[in-house]
Design a protein around this motif. Structure first.
Motif, mmCIF file in Angstrom:
data_model
loop_
_atom_site.group_PDB
_atom_site.id
_atom_site.type_symbol
_atom_site.label_atom_id
_atom_site.label_comp_id
_atom_site.label_asym_id
_atom_site.label_seq_id
_atom_site.Cartn_x
_atom_site.Cartn_y
_atom_site.Cartn_z
ATOM 1 N N ALA A 217 0.667 -0.937 -0.189
ATOM 2 C CA ALA A 217 0.027 -0.140 0.207
ATOM 3 C C ALA A 217 0.930 1.380 0.126
ATOM 4 O O ALA A 217 0.428 2.592 -0.055
ATOM 5 N N ARG A 218 2.073 0.966 0.273
ATOM 6 C CA ARG A 218 2.826 2.234 0.030
ATOM 7 C C ARG A 218 3.002 3.526 -0.832
ATOM 8 O O ARG A 218 3.713 4.093 -1.347
ATOM 9 N N THR A 219 2.281 2.290 -2.378
ATOM 10 C CA THR A 219 3.107 3.437 -3.578
ATOM 11 C C THR A 219 1.937 2.887 -4.454
ATOM 12 O O THR A 219 1.318 2.459 -4.366
ATOM 13 N N ALA A 220 1.899 3.911 -4.836
ATOM 14 C CA ALA A 220 1.093 4.408 -5.960
ATOM 15 C C ALA A 220 0.657 3.597 -7.687
ATOM 16 O O ALA A 220 2.532 3.371 -7.371
ATOM 17 N N PRO A 221 -0.156 3.363 -8.361
ATOM 18 C CA PRO A 221 0.356 2.582 -9.218
ATOM 19 C C PRO A 221 1.214 2.818 -10.560
ATOM 20 O O PRO A 221 2.525 2.465 -11.142
ATOM 21 N N ASP A 222 1.346 4.698 -9.908
ATOM 22 C CA ASP A 222 2.585 5.190 -11.169
ATOM 23 C C ASP A 222 3.424 5.207 -10.338
ATOM 24 O O ASP A 222 4.690 5.702 -10.593
ATOM 25 N N GLY A 223 4.319 4.389 -9.260
ATOM 26 C CA GLY A 223 5.323 4.876 -8.532
ATOM 27 C C GLY A 223 5.518 5.555 -7.433
ATOM 28 O O GLY A 223 6.203 5.989 -6.366
ATOM 29 N N SER A 224 4.406 6.874 -7.314
ATOM 30 C CA SER A 224 4.605 7.508 -6.222
ATOM 31 C C SER A 224 4.414 7.901 -4.993
ATOM 32 O O SER A 224 3.444 6.462 -4.512
ATOM 33 N N LEU A 225 4.779 7.907 -3.871
ATOM 34 C CA LEU A 225 4.875 7.803 -2.674
ATOM 35 C C LEU A 225 3.541 7.769 -1.672
ATOM 36 O O LEU A 225 2.258 8.758 -2.278
ATOM 37 N N ALA A 349 3.546 25.752 2.288
ATOM 38 C CA ALA A 349 4.375 25.441 0.949
ATOM 39 C C ALA A 349 5.168 25.755 0.272
ATOM 40 O O ALA A 349 6.352 24.894 0.115
ATOM 41 N N GLN A 350 6.225 26.561 1.407
ATOM 42 C CA GLN A 350 7.148 26.926 1.659
ATOM 43 C C GLN A 350 8.361 25.896 2.110
ATOM 44 O O GLN A 350 9.210 25.608 1.295
ATOM 45 N N LEU A 351 7.886 25.085 2.506
ATOM 46 C CA LEU A 351 8.908 24.852 3.910
ATOM 47 C C LEU A 351 8.606 22.774 2.918
ATOM 48 O O LEU A 351 9.803 21.983 2.794
ATOM 49 N N TYR A 352 8.112 22.867 2.012
ATOM 50 C CA TYR A 352 7.054 21.451 1.098
ATOM 51 C C TYR A 352 8.558 22.186 0.443
ATOM 52 O O TYR A 352 8.635 20.493 0.307
ATOM 53 N N ALA A 353 8.522 22.899 -0.523
ATOM 54 C CA ALA A 353 9.468 23.123 -1.312
ATOM 55 C C ALA A 353 10.413 22.836 -1.304
ATOM 56 O O ALA A 353 11.862 22.597 -1.776
ATOM 57 N N GLU A 354 11.075 23.788 -0.150
ATOM 58 C CA GLU A 354 12.030 23.185 0.629
ATOM 59 C C GLU A 354 13.418 21.848 0.773
ATOM 60 O O GLU A 354 14.138 21.677 0.946
ATOM 61 N N ALA A 355 12.323 21.501 1.354
ATOM 62 C CA ALA A 355 12.287 19.967 1.729
ATOM 63 C C ALA A 355 12.476 18.776 0.509
ATOM 64 O O ALA A 355 13.415 18.079 0.872
ATOM 65 N N ALA A 356 11.376 19.571 -0.298
ATOM 66 C CA ALA A 356 11.824 18.054 -1.812
ATOM 67 C C ALA A 356 13.396 18.451 -1.971
ATOM 68 O O ALA A 356 13.885 17.562 -2.589
ATOM 69 N N GLY A 357 14.197 19.588 -1.626
ATOM 70 C CA GLY A 357 14.816 19.763 -2.355
ATOM 71 C C GLY A 357 16.100 19.303 -1.386
ATOM 72 O O GLY A 357 17.650 19.262 -2.274
ATOM 73 N N LYS A 358 16.153 18.967 -0.415
ATOM 74 C CA LYS A 358 16.697 18.574 0.496
ATOM 75 C C LYS A 358 16.101 16.668 0.754
ATOM 76 O O LYS A 358 17.157 15.793 1.493
ATOM 77 N N LEU A 362 14.880 10.028 -5.122
ATOM 78 C CA LEU A 362 13.879 10.781 -5.857
ATOM 79 C C LEU A 362 11.844 10.949 -5.932
ATOM 80 O O LEU A 362 11.266 11.852 -6.014
ATOM 81 N N ALA A 363 11.908 9.553 -5.211
ATOM 82 C CA ALA A 363 9.761 9.489 -4.924
ATOM 83 C C ALA A 363 9.794 10.272 -3.604
ATOM 84 O O ALA A 363 8.951 10.819 -3.907
ATOM 85 N N GLU A 364 10.853 10.656 -2.692
ATOM 86 C CA GLU A 364 10.397 11.794 -1.881
ATOM 87 C C GLU A 364 10.023 12.571 -1.961
ATOM 88 O O GLU A 364 9.751 13.677 -1.408
#
Length: 387
Positions: A217-225, A349-358, A362-364
């Motif tokens: 159940a951890r990933t969707a059919p497209d591979g996303s978390l 939203a700003q923090l999510y964008a910053e977290a993506a850079g860290k 790739l999945a996360e």
């Protein structure tokens, strides 16, 4: 040929040779030669005692190699000590291999590779594929590890905690290439649990089973978390959950709490909730308090802040988070989640964008990027509604 049988017998045969006095590297080479011989001989002439056959052939392969060595006196002593062919001893020396492969002189990556090679019976190519490195690189890593432990003898038990950390490292690698390392870690931990009576071994096995039960159940059919709260709990493996809970309860009943038992207790509470909103967050916070006491780990305190945010509200979670350094891995992602729960969508939203850079993978990164985009879209929709 029954590959599973050969893999299950390999560590025990290797351990017998090392206990008899062979250094680890030479013993491992001899066992591999014996396995090649088994593949050649067994289909036409299967042995009555598979392990005994492998021990006898491996020991002779080792002696053949030793006879070409310059150390004549040592060679003659080993030849004199050669046991008569016959059934293999009932004692299982595999446990000693766990401690040898988790020797404190090895780096974590080398300990993991050597454990998969010697105890797991995987080939160098399989391990290299699992870790996405060239086979030559993995071969060098394993060779260095074997040289490091070459002179280590089975004169005392090693550190169980070190062995468990190595197995947990294997488990957390998950699935890559042709080898399911999570399943392999569970297999090896089961083997260890059968060889040693220790509540933390049971705790680790329970933790692995409970986490692995949610895998589908951890990933969707497209591979996303898919976050835990959004997972389809109907896809969780209820048999693994039941087994993990049963093992955990037996371990906790011994009143020798350790960090893996505490982690398993948290996983069990998540597994026990029919729906995310029915999760017993108050009890989870209490287990995180125990885990913090046991480990003092700032990562544990970071996870505790999330639990506090669920049990006592996002502001309480942010207050707990403020006590921790923002350099911790995933600190920014936790802050984003708690700010979203508190209704501060712009900051979230700003923090999510910053977290993506860290993000460490790739999945996360993609997941966090989608979270930021989702909140930005929601804010724009609200602005349009108000104008």
């Amino acid at each position: 040929m029954n590959e599973a049988l050969l893999r299950s017998l390999t560590p025990g045969v290797l351990a017998v040779l090392v206990r008899r006095g062979a250094d680890f590297a030479a013993a491992e080479d001899a066992v591999q030669d014996a396995l090649v011989e088994a593949v050649r001989v067994w289909p036409a002439d299967p042995p009555r005692d598979a392990k005994g056959w492998l021990v006898t052939v491996a020991w002779r392969k080792f002696l053949d190699a030793t006879r070409s060595d310059a150390a004549r006196r040592r060679r003659e002593d080993l030849v004199d000590d050669e046991p008569a062919p016959g059934p293999a001893p009932a004692a299982d020396d595999t446990l000693q291999l766990y401690f040898l492969c988790a020797h404190p002189s090895l780096t974590p990556s080398s300990a993991v590779a050597l454990t998969l090679r010697a105890v797991g019976g995987l080939t160098t190519r399989q391990i290299a594929q699992a870790y996405l490195v060239p086979e030559a690189t993995m071969a060098q890593r394993i060779s260095r590890a074997k040289r490091t432990v070459a002179d280590v003898r089975f004169d005392r038990h090693g550190d169980v905690a070190t062995v468990l950390r190595v197995l947990y490292l294997v488990f957390n690698e998950g699935y890559s290439g042709d080898i399911d390392l999570a399943a392999e870690a569970i297999r090896l931990t089961r083997q260890l649990a059968a060889a040693i009576d220790h509540p933390e071994v049971s705790g680790l096995l329970a933790l692995m089973l409970l986490h692995h039960a949610r895998r589908a159940a951890r990933t969707a059919p497209d591979g996303s978390l898919v976050p835990l709260a959004e997972q389809d709990r109907g896809r969780w493996d209820t048999e693994s959950i039941a087994e993990g809970v049963e093992i955990l309860q037996a371990a906790l009943a011994r009143d020798r709490l350790g960090e893996f038992q505490a982690q398993a207790a948290i996983a069990a509470l998540h597994a026990d909730a029919p729906a995310a909103e029915e999760t017993d967050w108050v009890q989870i916070v209490e287990w995180y308090d125990e885990l913090t006491r046991l480990t003092g780990s700032p990562v544990v305190r970071l996870n505790r802040a999330v639990a506090v945010g669920e049990a006592d509200g996002p502001r309480a979670g942010l207050a707990a988070l403020a006590e921790l350094t923002d350099s911790l891995p995933r600190h920014t992602a936790v802050a984003a989640y708690l700010h979203e729960r508190a209704g501060d969508l712009a900051t979230a939203a700003q923090l999510y964008a910053e977290a993506a850079g860290k993000a460490p993978n790739l999945a996360e990164r993609d997941h966090l990027t989608r979270q930021a985009a989702r909140l930005n879209t929601s804010r724009l929709d609200r602005l349009e509604e108000n104008t």
